[in-house]
Scaffold this motif. Structure first.
Motif, PDB file in Angstrom:
ATOM      1  N   ILE A   1      -0.293   4.398 -12.501  1.00 24.42           N
ATOM      2  CA  ILE A   1       0.943   5.161 -12.673  1.00 24.42           C
ATOM      3  C   ILE A   1       1.286   5.193 -14.163  1.00 24.42           C
ATOM      4  O   ILE A   1       1.248   4.189 -14.855  1.00 24.42           O
ATOM      5  CB  ILE A   1       2.102   4.521 -11.888  1.00 24.42           C
ATOM      6  CG1 ILE A   1       1.779   4.508 -10.396  1.00 24.42           C
ATOM      7  CG2 ILE A   1       3.410   5.249 -12.163  1.00 24.42           C
ATOM      8  CD1 ILE A   1       1.735   5.842  -9.743  1.00 24.42           C
TER       9      ILE A   1
ATOM     10  N   TRP B   1      -6.234   2.305  -8.448  1.00 24.07           N
ATOM     11  CA  TRP B   1      -6.013   2.028  -7.014  1.00 24.07           C
ATOM     12  C   TRP B   1      -7.145   2.608  -6.201  1.00 24.07           C
ATOM     13  O   TRP B   1      -7.385   3.820  -6.229  1.00 24.07           O
ATOM     14  CB  TRP B   1      -4.691   2.610  -6.550  1.00 24.07           C
ATOM     15  CG  TRP B   1      -4.356   2.264  -5.122  1.00 24.07           C
ATOM     16  CD1 TRP B   1      -4.349   1.024  -4.570  1.00 24.07           C
ATOM     17  CD2 TRP B   1      -4.003   3.175  -4.075  1.00 24.07           C
ATOM     18  NE1 TRP B   1      -4.001   1.085  -3.237  1.00 24.07           N
ATOM     19  CE2 TRP B   1      -3.776   2.396  -2.913  1.00 24.07           C
ATOM     20  CE3 TRP B   1      -3.835   4.552  -4.007  1.00 24.07           C
ATOM     21  CZ2 TRP B   1      -3.406   2.960  -1.696  1.00 24.07           C
ATOM     22  CZ3 TRP B   1      -3.461   5.127  -2.802  1.00 24.07           C
ATOM     23  CH2 TRP B   1      -3.246   4.328  -1.650  1.00 24.07           C
TER      24      TRP B   1
ATOM     25  N   TYR C   1       4.627   2.936  -6.634  1.00 22.80           N
ATOM     26  CA  TYR C   1       3.218   2.575  -6.714  1.00 22.80           C
ATOM     27  C   TYR C   1       2.525   3.139  -5.490  1.00 22.80           C
ATOM     28  O   TYR C   1       3.126   3.328  -4.439  1.00 22.80           O
ATOM     29  CB  TYR C   1       3.014   1.081  -6.882  1.00 22.80           C
ATOM     30  CG  TYR C   1       3.446   0.189  -5.737  1.00 22.80           C
ATOM     31  CD1 TYR C   1       2.721  -0.949  -5.428  1.00 22.80           C
ATOM     32  CD2 TYR C   1       4.573   0.448  -4.968  1.00 22.80           C
ATOM     33  CE1 TYR C   1       3.097  -1.791  -4.400  1.00 22.80           C
ATOM     34  CE2 TYR C   1       4.961  -0.382  -3.944  1.00 22.80           C
ATOM     35  CZ  TYR C   1       4.211  -1.503  -3.657  1.00 22.80           C
ATOM     36  OH  TYR C   1       4.596  -2.319  -2.629  1.00 22.80           O
ATOM     37  N   TYR C   2       1.221   3.421  -5.649  1.00 20.38           N
ATOM     38  CA  TYR C   2       0.509   4.181  -4.625  1.00 20.38           C
ATOM     39  C   TYR C   2       0.488   3.523  -3.249  1.00 20.38           C
ATOM     40  O   TYR C   2       0.585   4.218  -2.234  1.00 20.38           O
ATOM     41  CB  TYR C   2      -0.929   4.465  -5.092  1.00 20.38           C
ATOM     42  CG  TYR C   2      -1.004   5.402  -6.272  1.00 20.38           C
ATOM     43  CD1 TYR C   2      -0.403   6.662  -6.232  1.00 20.38           C
ATOM     44  CD2 TYR C   2      -1.670   5.028  -7.433  1.00 20.38           C
ATOM     45  CE1 TYR C   2      -0.464   7.522  -7.317  1.00 20.38           C
ATOM     46  CE2 TYR C   2      -1.739   5.876  -8.525  1.00 20.38           C
ATOM     47  CZ  TYR C   2      -1.128   7.119  -8.470  1.00 20.38           C
ATOM     48  OH  TYR C   2      -1.190   7.964  -9.539  1.00 20.38           O
TER      49      TYR C   2
END
Length: 991
Positions: A620, A644, A706-707
């Motif tokens: 990110i 990720w 966040y993912y």
């Protein structure tokens, strides 16, 4: 110096002041300078008391003489006088009451003053009782208007009423019984003290205190009821002050609302309802007189256990009323001739809904009612009483079965042992002592029915061990008795449990009905017969043990948000934390519908093909390629671990899945791919769009950016997640979960839940919500919840399992209700305990969901109807077409019909190539030296790009694309970026 004499004279100092100078009471004297003043106050007080003795026709001098001759005759057995030297008391009497000079005083005035000063220090402010209303009981009604729960503070089970609502004869009955000079004295009645003293001489076994109604109010509400001279001093002073602060009627009103009258009742109103089934305003003279008589001793004069004593006390009160002129002789005789008729009573023992009632209390506060125990309210709640019980039972049984099936059950011993109670009942029966309630039940059954187990809200059946078998073949079963009198064999799961049980131990069991027979050896021959004492159909009692795993369940009405059932833990006595509304847990895959809803709203169709291939997204804040991330340790570029790369729960990857199949089978990598080119071309912007949907749905006020958020990494409250699923059933109309329909006080509505239309989740339209609903129906029909596939015409929902199986979820809905279930271990020690390697939401939560939804239908809480089709508004935006379920391809005819948006493009190949690959921008892996991006573009070219921030020289050749792409392209180009970041490009056209 006699310490008791010091205390008596300190108390006499307080009494002298309140009776002779009530408007000028001093609470502190100088031990050195004020001794003469104290002596004068005591002499004035004694003179006043002598007049009171004269009025009561008691010769004080004769009483003192008698005390010297026979101390036992004048109270030596009274607890307060024990150890007192009556000779010293006589000496003090002559000093202070006869005003005679004493050469050797028996009382040190300095000690008397010190004791008085300490006792009278920091007196409570009597003015706080002005306009005070004592804590009261509120009644919570269920959704059908039946009593569900009484809410009150301990020792305050009362319903407050004004004095004007209490009939005058009832008021006079209480005054006659407790304080006949109430309207004449100023808080303390010296004549009442004298009468009590004389009464104690006659019968020291039942001591009388001589306290006025005012003193009793002060004792109950301000100074406490400890039996000490200090308390008596404080009580008298504060009572005198209270008389100057409040009027007599205000004091009497406090008294009649605060007094304990037995049957778990505080105050006249609650007592009237408990004893006679009516309001205090409807009490008759004999009924009021009986309640007044109970003040002396609610247990001693209990009309249920001691009717003769109660009748005697009733006659006493009526006699006092006649003497005071409150009633005539004829009225007294009439009242005695028609004694009150009591209603049957049993103190309510609630065994369900404790978390819900706590929730209602907090909700009421948010709705403007500060406390349900401050006043007497009637709360019209939303709860369905039977469904609440069924929901708790399903949760409790499901948690126990989980631990039993996984070998995690831990037997820590029986719930109780009732051996003493059984032996007492058997002894009474042998002695011929009649039982309070005559019965033909065996002693063990009576004791079991009367037992109060610690887990009072657990809905298993209590059972008492009656025998452990003789150890002979065919006769090894433990036999347990049930509350209904049946005796069944007990199924236990280990020899250790068998050895841990003893006679008359009480355990919980799950009764399984059976027509099976058991084989026993009788007279050396093998015979079969029905299980003994187990009823005509036989049966078995299966041991149940309180689990360590926790859970929660919620039933929500979709169109209104009314809470129909709420179970916040396995058992309220074990944990008062409501895990429905007071805690947050990771939802895992139960949060995935948010991402799919966002993708649908952004134009993807349910048949959009999504790769189940490895994916790596940049950190990110790094833009699209990671070069904006600054890190001194890595030459100014992102570390490999900052990227990720999600994985699937089973570690299996490969192939293409339609969005529908990806959600139905809860594939993590497919969900993650929607962030990269599905919702938006930028993964970060896609994440922000999913977050916006979550905030619009009020699941979160803000998202952790966040993912892993899209896979349910951010903890959530069950109640908020359930509301979102209810909104899916409503095509986007979001209900506000609530437990209160309205609140009334004295028949007046003080709060009512607003009947306004539900707000809409503006992040998506009806068409997207309906598409999502059909996909969630597929989860039940063919996906992770297919264990209940038979319910798929009626139910849609989603399982959820967090990383390492720490949390297991299922949230499902029908047209009318949403049911959420969570299972997991508490993490109070900051350790994430797994539910087990093979545990999933489908295995731990779904088995709890099913009996709840079946109960909803069986009890007609909601109808069992097919899931509804799209609304007219959604229908306008949708078109149905048959497809091949596996590939998503449209076909001329087929059994599977998909719902497409009319206003959206054909997106089947937006994220994947017709050639079997996936489009540019989809990450496919990284190693310890760098990361790769690559894929086919719409022209059939395979485009790749890699970054190796740790390389300081060029490799001998560019890194190779995935095996699936090799041989399908002509070498394109690669180059060395001037910066420390090495950049390579390759590509080609498919042959």
């Amino acid at each position: 110096m006699d310490l008791i004499l010091v205390k008596i004279f300190a108390t006499a100092l307080a009494l002298s002041q309140v009776t002779t100078q009530p408007q000028a009471i001093k609470t502190h004297f100088d031990p050195a300078k004020d001794q003469d003043e104290v002596v004068q106050i005591l002499r004035s007080g004694c003179a006043h008391m002598k007049q009171a003795f004269d009025i009561e026709s008691i010769n004080l001098d004769d009483l003192i003489t008698t005390a010297l001759d026979d101390p036992k005759a004048v109270g030596a057995e009274i607890k307060a006088f024990r150890g007192l030297n009556f000779t010293d008391l006589n000496t003090a009497y002559h000093q202070f009451c006869k005003n005679e000079p004493i050469a050797n005083p028996v009382v040190d005035m300095r000690q008397v003053i010190d004791f008085f000063n300490n006792a009278a220090a920091d007196l409570p402010d009597q003015s706080i009782l002005k306009g005070k209303r004592l804590p009261s009981m509120s009644v919570v009604l269920d959704g059908n208007g039946r009593n569900f729960a009484d809410v009150f503070e301990s020792g305050n089970r009362r319903i407050w009423i004004s004095l004007a609502d209490i009939p005058e004869p009832v008021q006079k009955a209480f005054v006659a019984a407790e304080d006949r000079r109430f309207y004449q004295h100023h808080g303390v009645d010296e004549r009442g003290i004298i009468r009590a003293f004389v009464g104690n001489l006659a019968d020291p076994r039942r001591p009388q205190g001589g306290s006025t109604i005012t003193q009793q109010v002060v004792k109950n509400l301000l100074v406490g009821d400890d039996v000490t001279y200090e308390r008596k001093i404080r009580e008298m002073i504060v009572a005198s002050r209270l008389e100057s602060t409040l009027g007599k009627n205000d004091i009497l009103g406090l008294y009649l609302n605060s007094a304990y009258l037995g049957r778990g009742s505080w105050g006249v109103e609650m007592a009237a309802r408990s004893y006679f089934g009516k309001s205090a305003k409807d009490l008759t003279l004999p009924e009021g007189a009986m309640l007044a008589g109970l003040l002396k001793g609610p247990n001693y004069y209990n009309p249920d256990r001691h009717p003769d004593r109660a009748k005697e006390r009733l006659a006493y009160v009526l006699e006092r009323m006649q003497e005071d002129g409150a009633i005539s002789a004829a009225q007294k005789d009439e009242a005695l001739g028609a004694p009150p008729k009591l209603v049957a009573y049993q103190l309510p023992r609630r065994d369900t809904g404790f978390h819900f009632v706590d929730f209602v209390g907090r909700e009421a506060k948010a709705d403007g009612v500060a406390s349900l125990t401050a006043r007497s309210y009637t709360v019209h709640s939303t709860i369905d009483a039977q469904l609440q019980r069924d929901t708790e039972a399903a949760l409790q049984e499901g948690l126990a079965r989980y631990e039993l099936s996984t070998g995690r059950m831990q037997f820590r011993g029986p719930e109780a042992n009732i051996g003493d109670a059984i032996r007492k009942l058997e002894s009474d029966n042998r002695a011929g002592i009649p039982a309070a309630t005559p019965t033909a039940m065996p002693a063990w059954q009576q004791a079991l029915q009367a037992a109060r187990l610690p887990l009072y809200d657990v809905h298993w059946t209590p059972a008492v061990v009656l025998s452990k078998g003789g150890g002979k073949k065919g006769d090894e079963a433990i036999r347990v008795g049930l509350p209904d009198g049946h005796i069944l064999p007990l199924a236990v799961w280990s020899g250790a449990i068998r050895r841990g049980l003893g006679p008359y131990d009480v355990v919980y069991v799950h009764v399984v009905e059976s027509k099976a027979v058991e084989t026993r050896s009788v007279d050396g021959k093998s015979k079969s017969r029905p299980s003994s004492a187990s009823g005509p159909s036989g049966g078995q009692a299966q041991l149940r043990v309180r689990p360590t795993v926790q859970g929660a369940a919620l039933v929500l009405e979709n169109k209104t948000g009314r809470i129909l059932a709420m179970a916040g833990s396995f058992s309220y006595p074990l944990s008062q934390l409501n895990r429905v509304a007071q805690s947050q847990r990771q939802p895992g895959s139960a949060m995935k519908p948010l991402t799919y809803l966002t993708a649908l709203q952004h134009g993807l169709q349910p048949n959009t093909l999504v790769p189940n291939e490895p994916l790596t997204l940049p950190p990110i804040g790094s833009g699209t390629d990671g070069r904006d991330v600054i890190s001194r340790d890595y030459g100014g570029y992102a570390r490999p671990q900052d990227f990720w790369s999600p994985r699937n729960a089973d570690y299996n990857e490969g192939g293409l899945f339609t969005m529908r199949r990806g959600l139905e089978n809860s594939i993590n990598v497919v969900t993650a791919h929607l962030l990269d080119g599905g919702i938006s071309g930028s993964p970060e912007k896609s994440l922000d769009a999913v977050c916006a949907t979550a905030v619009a749905a009020r699941i979160y006020s803000e998202c952790v950016r966040y993912y892993p958020f899209v896979l349910g990494a951010q903890p959530v409250r069950m109640i908020d997640l359930a509301a979102f699923y209810a909104a899916v059933a409503n095509e986007g109309a979001l209900p506000q979960p609530h437990g209160i329909d309205s609140i009334e006080e004295n028949g007046q509505t003080v709060y009512e839940y607003p009947k306004t239309p539900l707000p809409w989740i503006g992040a998506a339209d009806r068409a997207s919500f309906y598409q999502l609903k059909t996909m969630l129906q597929g989860v039940v029909a063919r996906g992770t919840a297919r264990a209940i596939a038979g319910l798929s015409p009626y139910v849609a929902g989603k399982t959820g399992t967090t990383e390492d199986a720490v949390d297991g979820w299922f949230v499902g809905f029908t047209n009318d209700v949403t049911v959420a279930v969570w299972v997991g271990y508490d993490n109070a020690n900051h350790k994430r305990r797994s539910l087990g390697t093979n545990a999933t939401g489908a295995r731990v939560a779904l088995p709890i969901f099913e009996p709840i939804i079946q109960a909803i239908w069986a009890e007609r809480v909601a109808p069992k109807t097919l899931l509804s089709g799209p609304s007219p508004e959604a229908r306008k935006l949708l078109v149905d077409a048959p497809i091949d379920y596996a590939t998503g391809n449209r076909v001329a005819t087929g059994n599977f019909v998909e719902h497409f948006r009319r206003d959206a493009d054909d997106t089947q190949y937006q994220l994947a190539s017709r050639y079997g690959g996936y489009y540019e921008g989809d990450a496919w892996g990284y190693n310890d030296q760098g990361s790769f991006w690559g894929g086919y573009n719409r022209n059939g070219q395979w485009i790749g790009r890699s970054y190796y921030p740790n390389w300081r020289s060029l490799p001998p050749q560019p890194p190779q694309p995935p095996p699936a792409a090799r041989g399908l392209f002509q070498p394109w180009r690669w180059s060395d970026n001037p910066s420390p970041l090495r950049e390579f490009f390759w590509g080609g056209r498919v042959n």
